[in-house]
Design a protein around this motif. Sequence first.
Motif, PDB file in Angstrom:
ATOM      1  N   ARG A 238     -29.521 -21.972 -10.495  1.00  0.00           N
ATOM      2  CA  ARG A 238     -28.712 -21.123 -11.381  1.00  0.00           C
ATOM      3  C   ARG A 238     -28.259 -19.851 -10.690  1.00  0.00           C
ATOM      4  O   ARG A 238     -27.110 -19.432 -10.825  1.00  0.00           O
ATOM      5  CB  ARG A 238     -29.510 -20.791 -12.641  1.00  0.00           C
TER       6      ARG A 238
ATOM      7  N   GLN B 291     -25.706 -26.729  -7.240  1.00  0.00           N
ATOM      8  CA  GLN B 291     -25.121 -26.239  -8.468  1.00  0.00           C
ATOM      9  C   GLN B 291     -25.734 -24.871  -8.779  1.00  0.00           C
ATOM     10  O   GLN B 291     -26.935 -24.693  -8.708  1.00  0.00           O
ATOM     11  CB  GLN B 291     -25.407 -27.207  -9.616  1.00  0.00           C
TER      12      GLN B 291
ATOM     13  N   GLU C 106     -24.705 -20.895 -11.101  1.00  0.00           N
ATOM     14  CA  GLU C 106     -23.782 -20.198 -11.992  1.00  0.00           C
ATOM     15  C   GLU C 106     -23.573 -18.740 -11.596  1.00  0.00           C
ATOM     16  O   GLU C 106     -22.607 -18.121 -12.033  1.00  0.00           O
ATOM     17  CB  GLU C 106     -24.312 -20.239 -13.434  1.00  0.00           C
TER      18      GLU C 106
ATOM     19  N   ASP D 256     -19.186 -20.480 -15.273  1.00  0.00           N
ATOM     20  CA  ASP D 256     -19.784 -21.759 -15.648  1.00  0.00           C
ATOM     21  C   ASP D 256     -19.889 -22.634 -14.400  1.00  0.00           C
ATOM     22  O   ASP D 256     -19.203 -22.402 -13.397  1.00  0.00           O
ATOM     23  CB  ASP D 256     -18.972 -22.453 -16.752  1.00  0.00           C
ATOM     24  N   ARG D 257     -20.754 -23.638 -14.460  1.00  0.00           N
ATOM     25  CA  ARG D 257     -21.055 -24.429 -13.255  1.00  0.00           C
ATOM     26  C   ARG D 257     -19.815 -25.089 -12.667  1.00  0.00           C
ATOM     27  O   ARG D 257     -19.637 -25.130 -11.449  1.00  0.00           O
ATOM     28  CB  ARG D 257     -22.123 -25.479 -13.575  1.00  0.00           C
ATOM     29  N   GLU D 258     -18.968 -25.627 -13.510  1.00  0.00           N
ATOM     30  CA  GLU D 258     -17.782 -26.310 -13.005  1.00  0.00           C
ATOM     31  C   GLU D 258     -16.856 -25.344 -12.277  1.00  0.00           C
ATOM     32  O   GLU D 258     -16.350 -25.651 -11.186  1.00  0.00           O
ATOM     33  CB  GLU D 258     -17.044 -26.992 -14.157  1.00  0.00           C
ATOM     34  N   THR D 259     -16.634 -24.178 -12.873  1.00  0.00           N
ATOM     35  CA  THR D 259     -15.754 -23.192 -12.244  1.00  0.00           C
ATOM     36  C   THR D 259     -16.354 -22.684 -10.945  1.00  0.00           C
ATOM     37  O   THR D 259     -15.637 -22.487  -9.948  1.00  0.00           O
ATOM     38  CB  THR D 259     -15.496 -22.022 -13.204  1.00  0.00           C
TER      39      THR D 259
ATOM     40  N   GLN E  22     -18.423 -24.350  -8.971  1.00  0.00           N
ATOM     41  CA  GLN E  22     -18.315 -25.416  -7.977  1.00  0.00           C
ATOM     42  C   GLN E  22     -16.903 -25.479  -7.417  1.00  0.00           C
ATOM     43  O   GLN E  22     -16.700 -25.676  -6.213  1.00  0.00           O
ATOM     44  CB  GLN E  22     -18.704 -26.753  -8.605  1.00  0.00           C
ATOM     45  N   GLN E  23     -15.909 -25.292  -8.264  1.00  0.00           N
ATOM     46  CA  GLN E  23     -14.521 -25.273  -7.798  1.00  0.00           C
ATOM     47  C   GLN E  23     -14.286 -24.106  -6.848  1.00  0.00           C
ATOM     48  O   GLN E  23     -13.558 -24.234  -5.851  1.00  0.00           O
ATOM     49  CB  GLN E  23     -13.575 -25.196  -8.992  1.00  0.00           C
TER      50      GLN E  23
ATOM     51  N   GLN F  55     -15.754 -25.024  -3.518  1.00  0.00           N
ATOM     52  CA  GLN F  55     -14.878 -25.996  -2.859  1.00  0.00           C
ATOM     53  C   GLN F  55     -13.645 -25.316  -2.282  1.00  0.00           C
ATOM     54  O   GLN F  55     -13.222 -25.625  -1.160  1.00  0.00           O
ATOM     55  CB  GLN F  55     -14.478 -27.087  -3.856  1.00  0.00           C
TER      56      GLN F  55
END
Length: 288
Positions: free
Chosen positions: A214, A255, A257, A270-273, A275-276, A279
Motif C-alpha cells: 500500500r 501494487q 497506493e 487508487d491502485r489502478e491509477t 499502476q498506470q 507504467q
Amino acid sequence: MANREKTVSENVSGAFFVDATCIDCGTCRHVAPKSFAEAAENSFVFHQPENDAEVTAALRALVSCPTGSIGTDTRVYKPNTVMADFPLPLDEGLYYCGYTSASSYGASSYFLLHPEGNWLIDSPKWMPRLAERFEAMGGIRWIFLTHRDDVADAAAYAMHFGAKRMIHAADQRAMPDAEMILDITEPQQYSPAFKLIPVPGHSPGSWCLLYQNRYLFSGDHVWWEPNGKKLTNPNYIYWDRAKMLASNHALLSYQFEWILPGHGAPVHLDRETMQQAVQMLCQNTKAL
C-alpha cells in the motif's frame, strides 16, 4: 532565524517571508502549497495566509524549514503553537515528521506505527519535543534509511530509542555503525508486511520500502510531479542516471497506493491509477 532584510524579491508583501538563505528544498511548498511556490533558485511566498487553515500550514512550513529561512511577524503569529502538531497524520498509522534537516537537504521523513515495533523512515533533525511524541506513540524499533543522503540525525534517534538502523551496504559509509547493513541486489521480503526493493541510481545503495502493498517509501528515487500529474525521477542525479532509469522497472511488479518521497508531497492514488503512473514512468524511461 529568517532575516527580513534578506528577503527574496519574489515574496508578496505581508507577515510571512522567505529570505536568501533558502536552499530550495521544497519542504514549504508541500507543507503549505497555498502560500509557497518555487522561483528559479528558491521558494517564496506567493500568497499570504488568509484563514486559520492557511496560517497553520504556513507556520508548520516555518518550523519544518531546515535552514530557518522562513520568517513571520511573531507579534501576530506564534510558531510554537504548531510545534506539537508533528508528527503530522497522513493516513491511519502513518505520519510526516516535519523538522527537516539541512544535512539531508530538507528531505522528508516518516513515522509508521506497527504492532511489532514502530518504524522511522529516513530521519528528521534531532528534536527532543519530537522524540517525546514518538515515545508517547510507542517509541521506535526500526529506522529504515532509503539512501546515504537522508540519514540526518538517525544515529541520535537510534541511541535514544535503542532502535536498529537499516541501510544498504552500498551506502553504508553514511552510517557505518548501522545495526543492519544489507547487501541485496534483488527485492527481498523482510517480513510479511515489508519488502525491500533495491533501486540503485540516485546513489549506489538507494532502495525503497514497500509496506502492506500500500505504501511505497521511495526516498529520492521517484516522486510525484504535480504540474504534470505524473511520477518522475529527480532532476538531480549524484551517481548513475542510466541505472536509476533502469531501476524504475523494479516497481512494475508491485501494487501500491501511496508514494512517500524524500522530496515533494506524498501522493495517494487508487491502485489502478498508480499502476498506470508507474507504467508511464517506465515508458518515458525507454524514450530517454
